[in-house]
Design a protein around this motif. Structure first.
Motif, PDB file in Angstrom:
ATOM      1  N   SER A 152       0.836  -1.198   0.000  1.00  0.00           N
ATOM      2  CA  SER A 152       0.000   0.000   0.000  1.00  0.00           C
ATOM      3  C   SER A 152       0.871   1.248   0.000  1.00  0.00           C
ATOM      4  O   SER A 152       1.892   1.307   0.691  1.00  0.00           O
ATOM      5  CB  SER A 152      -0.900   0.015   1.245  1.00  0.00           C
ATOM      6  OG  SER A 152      -1.598   1.242   1.332  1.00  0.00           O
ATOM      7  N   TRP A 157      -0.210   4.142   1.105  1.00  0.00           N
ATOM      8  CA  TRP A 157      -0.641   5.047   2.169  1.00  0.00           C
ATOM      9  C   TRP A 157       0.234   5.034   3.411  1.00  0.00           C
ATOM     10  O   TRP A 157       0.479   6.111   3.980  1.00  0.00           O
ATOM     11  CB  TRP A 157      -2.116   4.824   2.477  1.00  0.00           C
ATOM     12  CG  TRP A 157      -2.923   5.121   1.259  1.00  0.00           C
ATOM     13  CD1 TRP A 157      -3.650   4.241   0.518  1.00  0.00           C
ATOM     14  CD2 TRP A 157      -3.023   6.379   0.587  1.00  0.00           C
ATOM     15  NE1 TRP A 157      -4.196   4.869  -0.572  1.00  0.00           N
ATOM     16  CE2 TRP A 157      -3.837   6.189  -0.553  1.00  0.00           C
ATOM     17  CE3 TRP A 157      -2.500   7.652   0.817  1.00  0.00           C
ATOM     18  CZ2 TRP A 157      -4.141   7.211  -1.437  1.00  0.00           C
ATOM     19  CZ3 TRP A 157      -2.803   8.680  -0.062  1.00  0.00           C
ATOM     20  CH2 TRP A 157      -3.621   8.454  -1.165  1.00  0.00           C
ATOM     21  N   TRP A 209       2.980   7.242   2.513  1.00  0.00           N
ATOM     22  CA  TRP A 209       2.496   8.625   2.453  1.00  0.00           C
ATOM     23  C   TRP A 209       2.501   9.245   3.853  1.00  0.00           C
ATOM     24  O   TRP A 209       3.015  10.324   4.068  1.00  0.00           O
ATOM     25  CB  TRP A 209       1.095   8.677   1.845  1.00  0.00           C
ATOM     26  CG  TRP A 209       0.412   9.998   2.044  1.00  0.00           C
ATOM     27  CD1 TRP A 209      -0.571  10.282   2.937  1.00  0.00           C
ATOM     28  CD2 TRP A 209       0.694  11.215   1.356  1.00  0.00           C
ATOM     29  NE1 TRP A 209      -0.921  11.603   2.840  1.00  0.00           N
ATOM     30  CE2 TRP A 209      -0.156  12.198   1.875  1.00  0.00           C
ATOM     31  CE3 TRP A 209       1.585  11.561   0.340  1.00  0.00           C
ATOM     32  CZ2 TRP A 209      -0.153  13.513   1.424  1.00  0.00           C
ATOM     33  CZ3 TRP A 209       1.595  12.875  -0.111  1.00  0.00           C
ATOM     34  CH2 TRP A 209       0.728  13.829   0.425  1.00  0.00           C
ATOM     35  N   TYR A 210       1.902   8.524   4.809  1.00  0.00           N
ATOM     36  CA  TYR A 210       1.824   9.061   6.170  1.00  0.00           C
ATOM     37  C   TYR A 210       3.206   9.190   6.798  1.00  0.00           C
ATOM     38  O   TYR A 210       3.473  10.159   7.515  1.00  0.00           O
ATOM     39  CB  TYR A 210       0.906   8.206   7.044  1.00  0.00           C
ATOM     40  CG  TYR A 210      -0.555   8.453   6.768  1.00  0.00           C
ATOM     41  CD1 TYR A 210      -1.131   9.691   7.036  1.00  0.00           C
ATOM     42  CD2 TYR A 210      -1.360   7.463   6.226  1.00  0.00           C
ATOM     43  CE1 TYR A 210      -2.465   9.930   6.778  1.00  0.00           C
ATOM     44  CE2 TYR A 210      -2.703   7.693   5.968  1.00  0.00           C
ATOM     45  CZ  TYR A 210      -3.248   8.933   6.246  1.00  0.00           C
ATOM     46  OH  TYR A 210      -4.579   9.169   5.982  1.00  0.00           O
TER      47      TYR A 210
END
Length: 132
Positions: free
Chosen positions: A46, A48, A51-52
Motif C-alpha cells: 500500500s 498510504w 504517504w503518512y
C-alpha cells in the motif's frame, strides 16, 4: 486505545499516523517513526503507510527522509500522483520553488481529476502569484 485498534485493524492506516502524531506531541518523535514504519511493514503493498510516514517526516522538517518515502511511492506506483505531490510538498518546504512547481504540475498532468491534482492546482496558483 489506538494501539489496540491497530492490533484489531492493522490496515487502518490513518490510526498509525494519529498515534505517531500523539507520540511526537509528547516529545517521542522516534516512537512515532517506529509506529509508522510498522505500518509500512504491515501493509507492504500500500502507498498510504509510506504517504503518512513521508508526511510525518515533512511535518518534522526531516526533508530528505520525507523525500525518500515519496520517491518510494513513485517507484512502486508510477501512475499515481501521490508520490509526486509529496515530492512537490518537500520542495516547497525547502524553498525550491521551480522543483515544487514542476512536481505539482506533473501531478495535474498525470491525474487531472484527482484530489491531489486539485490540491496541486491551488499550490501552483499561490506560487504563481508569489512570483509576480
Amino acid at each position: 486505545h489506538l494501539r489496540k485498534a491497530l492490533e484489531v485493524c492493522p490496515t487502518c492506516i490513518p490510526f498509525f499516523y494519529i498515534l505517531a502524531t500523539m507520540y511526537a506531541e509528547n516529545g517521542s518523535y522516534e516512537d512515532g517513526v517506529k509506529v509508522l514504519e510498522q505500518g509500512v511493514t504491515m501493509n507492504p503493498v500500500s502507498k498510504w503507510p509510506r504517504w503518512y510516514l513521508g508526511q510525518y517526516y515533512l511535518e518534522n522538517r526531516q526533508y530528505e527522509e520525507a523525500l525518500e518515502r515519496f520517491e518510494s511511492i513513485r517507484a512502486m506506483f508510477p501512475r499515481s500522483p501521490v508520490g509526486l505531490y509529496g515530492r512537490g510538498l518537500v520542495f516547497l518546504a525547502q524553498g525550491k520553488r521551480e522543483e515544487a512547481l514542476e512536481s505539482l504540475q506533473r501531478v495535474v498532468d498525470l491525474a487531472p481529476s484527482s484530489d491531489f491534482a486539485e490540491a496541486a492546482k491551488k499550490k501552483i496558483e499561490i506560487l504563481s502569484q508569489d512570483k509576480q
